[in-house]
Design an enzyme around this catalytic site. Structure first.
Site, PDB file in Angstrom:
ATOM      1  N   LYS A  88       5.142 -10.160   9.388  1.00 29.06           N
ATOM      2  CA  LYS A  88       4.590  -9.179  10.328  1.00 29.06           C
ATOM      3  C   LYS A  88       3.062  -9.278  10.340  1.00 29.06           C
ATOM      4  O   LYS A  88       2.424  -9.142  11.375  1.00 29.06           O
ATOM      5  CB  LYS A  88       5.012  -7.769   9.931  1.00 29.06           C
ATOM      6  CG  LYS A  88       4.724  -6.773  11.012  1.00 29.06           C
ATOM      7  CD  LYS A  88       4.688  -5.380  10.471  1.00 29.06           C
ATOM      8  CE  LYS A  88       3.486  -4.698  11.015  1.00 29.06           C
ATOM      9  NZ  LYS A  88       2.625  -4.142  10.027  1.00 29.06           N
ATOM     10  N   GLN A  95      -9.969  -2.598   2.717  1.00 27.81           N
ATOM     11  CA  GLN A  95      -9.400  -3.297   3.869  1.00 27.81           C
ATOM     12  C   GLN A  95      -9.291  -2.407   5.100  1.00 27.81           C
ATOM     13  O   GLN A  95      -8.739  -2.818   6.112  1.00 27.81           O
ATOM     14  CB  GLN A  95      -8.069  -3.946   3.521  1.00 27.81           C
ATOM     15  CG  GLN A  95      -6.905  -2.987   3.333  1.00 27.81           C
ATOM     16  CD  GLN A  95      -5.694  -3.733   2.837  1.00 27.81           C
ATOM     17  OE1 GLN A  95      -5.638  -4.215   1.717  1.00 27.81           O
ATOM     18  NE2 GLN A  95      -4.673  -3.863   3.693  1.00 27.81           N
ATOM     19  N   ASP A  97      11.917  -0.528   4.776  1.00 32.30           N
ATOM     20  CA  ASP A  97      12.799  -1.673   4.511  1.00 32.30           C
ATOM     21  C   ASP A  97      12.082  -3.019   4.627  1.00 32.30           C
ATOM     22  O   ASP A  97      12.569  -4.016   4.087  1.00 32.30           O
ATOM     23  CB  ASP A  97      14.019  -1.636   5.446  1.00 32.30           C
ATOM     24  CG  ASP A  97      14.979  -0.530   5.037  1.00 32.30           C
ATOM     25  OD1 ASP A  97      14.823   0.016   3.927  1.00 32.30           O
ATOM     26  OD2 ASP A  97      15.874  -0.200   5.835  1.00 32.30           O
ATOM     27  N   LEU A 110       8.912  -2.665  11.582  1.00 28.18           N
ATOM     28  CA  LEU A 110       8.693  -1.557  10.654  1.00 28.18           C
ATOM     29  C   LEU A 110       7.252  -1.598  10.162  1.00 28.18           C
ATOM     30  O   LEU A 110       6.718  -2.666   9.856  1.00 28.18           O
ATOM     31  CB  LEU A 110       9.630  -1.657   9.450  1.00 28.18           C
ATOM     32  CG  LEU A 110      11.129  -1.568   9.699  1.00 28.18           C
ATOM     33  CD1 LEU A 110      11.860  -1.373   8.367  1.00 28.18           C
ATOM     34  CD2 LEU A 110      11.485  -0.454  10.643  1.00 28.18           C
ATOM     35  N   SER A 111       6.639  -0.426  10.086  1.00 28.24           N
ATOM     36  CA  SER A 111       5.265  -0.321   9.604  1.00 28.24           C
ATOM     37  C   SER A 111       5.043   1.101   9.094  1.00 28.24           C
ATOM     38  O   SER A 111       5.592   2.054   9.652  1.00 28.24           O
ATOM     39  CB  SER A 111       4.291  -0.605  10.750  1.00 28.24           C
ATOM     40  OG  SER A 111       2.996  -0.153  10.399  1.00 28.24           O
ATOM     41  N   HIS A 124       9.058  -3.668   3.328  1.00 28.30           N
ATOM     42  CA  HIS A 124       8.575  -3.898   1.963  1.00 28.30           C
ATOM     43  C   HIS A 124       9.744  -4.310   1.057  1.00 28.30           C
ATOM     44  O   HIS A 124       9.622  -5.208   0.226  1.00 28.30           O
ATOM     45  CB  HIS A 124       7.954  -2.623   1.388  1.00 28.30           C
ATOM     46  CG  HIS A 124       6.732  -2.148   2.114  1.00 28.30           C
ATOM     47  ND1 HIS A 124       6.688  -0.948   2.790  1.00 28.30           N
ATOM     48  CD2 HIS A 124       5.502  -2.696   2.266  1.00 28.30           C
ATOM     49  CE1 HIS A 124       5.487  -0.779   3.309  1.00 28.30           C
ATOM     50  NE2 HIS A 124       4.749  -1.832   3.013  1.00 28.30           N
ATOM     51  N   MET A 132       0.844  -1.204   0.000  1.00 33.35           N
ATOM     52  CA  MET A 132       0.000   0.000   0.000  1.00 33.35           C
ATOM     53  C   MET A 132       0.879   1.253   0.000  1.00 33.35           C
ATOM     54  O   MET A 132       0.430   2.331   0.400  1.00 33.35           O
ATOM     55  CB  MET A 132      -0.935  -0.009   1.211  1.00 33.35           C
ATOM     56  CG  MET A 132      -1.919  -1.183   1.155  1.00 33.35           C
ATOM     57  SD  MET A 132      -3.433  -0.880   2.046  1.00 33.35           S
ATOM     58  CE  MET A 132      -2.815  -0.670   3.691  1.00 33.35           C
ATOM     59  N   GLY A 133       2.124   1.114  -0.438  1.00 34.69           N
ATOM     60  CA  GLY A 133       3.008   2.273  -0.511  1.00 34.69           C
ATOM     61  C   GLY A 133       3.549   2.651   0.859  1.00 34.69           C
ATOM     62  O   GLY A 133       3.568   1.829   1.770  1.00 34.69           O
TER      63      GLY A 133
HETATM   64  P1  AMP Z   1       1.368  -3.023   3.511  1.00 47.61           P
HETATM   65  O1  AMP Z   1       1.938  -2.009   2.576  1.00 47.61           O
HETATM   66  O2  AMP Z   1       1.408  -2.612   4.935  1.00 47.61           O
HETATM   67  O3  AMP Z   1       0.022  -3.547   3.069  1.00 47.61           O
HETATM   68  O4  AMP Z   1       2.340  -4.284   3.441  1.00 47.61           O
HETATM   69  C1  AMP Z   1       2.646  -4.903   2.224  1.00 47.61           C
HETATM   70  C2  AMP Z   1       3.445  -6.154   2.496  1.00 47.61           C
HETATM   71  O5  AMP Z   1       4.640  -5.818   3.208  1.00 47.61           O
HETATM   72  C3  AMP Z   1       2.691  -7.165   3.384  1.00 47.61           C
HETATM   73  O6  AMP Z   1       2.942  -8.476   2.907  1.00 47.61           O
HETATM   74  C4  AMP Z   1       3.310  -6.943   4.728  1.00 47.61           C
HETATM   75  O7  AMP Z   1       3.252  -8.062   5.591  1.00 47.61           O
HETATM   76  C5  AMP Z   1       4.759  -6.632   4.357  1.00 47.61           C
HETATM   77  N1  AMP Z   1       5.426  -5.935   5.466  1.00 47.61           N
HETATM   78  C6  AMP Z   1       4.978  -4.819   6.103  1.00 47.61           C
HETATM   79  N2  AMP Z   1       5.815  -4.499   7.120  1.00 47.61           N
HETATM   80  C7  AMP Z   1       6.801  -5.439   7.126  1.00 47.61           C
HETATM   81  C8  AMP Z   1       7.968  -5.669   7.936  1.00 47.61           C
HETATM   82  N3  AMP Z   1       8.286  -4.877   8.960  1.00 47.61           N
HETATM   83  N4  AMP Z   1       8.744  -6.733   7.645  1.00 47.61           N
HETATM   84  C9  AMP Z   1       8.434  -7.566   6.610  1.00 47.61           C
HETATM   85  N5  AMP Z   1       7.360  -7.396   5.808  1.00 47.61           N
HETATM   86  C10 AMP Z   1       6.554  -6.351   6.060  1.00 47.61           C
END
Ligand code: AMP
Length: 281
Positions: A149, A61, A35, A184-185, A37, A30-31
């Protein structure tokens, strides 16, 4: 790095890649890239010939509109990060391309929905599986990479892949963390500086609870002690802090019950931001 925003162009490009016999990997995001991602991209690059990334902030979502509205997006920075990390093709669809007028299908996996984030955020997991299924159908990768995560998300997507006979493998990638353990988030950037100092308490308490459980202490007492510590550190609310089987996410009350893989899962609110994490026993 190629950038495509149109579904028809993506399909045409996909066809030309099949002719070249390339093994395709997909990394869906989702952009607001970090690190974590990029570790998915690294895993994909290690075992695929061509990697397609996506950036789509999926409205379906989000269970709270405030969260959707506040979701950080900086496309220019994201494009630069993906390009520098060696992504081959970036797909950035518009919301109308994914959900055109009259769109009416939801993909809902029946299993593992009664706990953790699926229970705490109504509609969230269906939103994820619907968009992931659509993106997988457009990209048609042999492998798709998901962060541990969001372990429940990975498990539910993996169940969807099996149930719907999607011709690909869902690959889990370990969680990337800050030095103090915070996962990381994209949401971490919404933490105030004071909240950021407190945030790693979630990780530390998952560790502490697991240490006690490994030593044979009572599971429930370990979880309760850590929950109390998380709340007294400054977190406002805990959605869950549970020990569960990796296999089906069923709750574990005593570890000697089973030899199979077990994980601790946590979700808690800090200064209005919902943080989630998990660790294996
Ligand atoms: P999102 O952009 O938050 O929807 O995440 C996209 C993908 O990146 C998903 O598969 C997440 O589980 C993965 N992701 C997000 N944060 C992390 C992290 N800290 N370590 C590994 N993968 C991550």
């Amino acid at each position: 790095m190629e950038i495509i925003t149109d579904k028809a162009l993506l399909r045409a490009r996909r066809k030309s890649l099949s002719r070249g016999g390339k093994k395709l990997g997909a990394v869906m995001t989702m952009g607001a890239l970090h690190d974590g991602h990029l570790s998915l991209l690294q895993a994909a690059r290690a075992d695929c010939d061509f990697v397609v990334g996506t950036i789509f902030v999926n409205p379906r979502q989000f269970d709270r509109m405030e969260d959707f509205a506040a979701y950080p997006l900086d496309l220019k920075a994201d494009k630069d990060r993906f390009r520098a990390a060696g992504l081959d093709l970036l797909f950035i669809p518009s919301p109308e391309a994914i959900y055109p007028a009259g769109y009416s299908t939801t993909v809902r996996v029946g299993t593992m929905q009664d706990c953790l984030c699926a229970a705490a955020r109504p509609g969230h997991m269906e939103g994820v599986t619907t968009v992931v299924c659509k993106l997988l159908n457009l990209i048609q990768p042999q492998r798709a990479y998901f962060g541990e995560k969001d372990f429940q998300q990975y498990k539910i997507v993996d169940a969807m892949v099996q149930d719907l006979n999607l011709p690909l493998r869902a690959v889990p990638v370990p969680t990337v963390r800050e030095e103090d353990g915070l996962a990381l988030s994209s949401r971490n950037r919404r933490l105030t500086p004071e909240a950021r100092k407190i945030a790693s308490c979630l990780y530390q308490e998952m560790h502490r609870a697991l240490r006690g459980i490994r030593r044979g202490m009572d599971v429930c007492s370990c979880l309760e002690a850590s929950k109390a510590a998380i709340l007294s550190s400054g977190f406002e609310k805990i959605d869950y802090f549970d020990l569960r089987m990796e296999e089906d996410l069923s709750e574990v009350k005593a570890v000697q019950e089973t030899q199979k893989k077990v994980r601790i899962f946590a979700a808690a609110w800090l200064s209005g931001v919902r943080l989630i994490d998990n660790l294996p026993l």
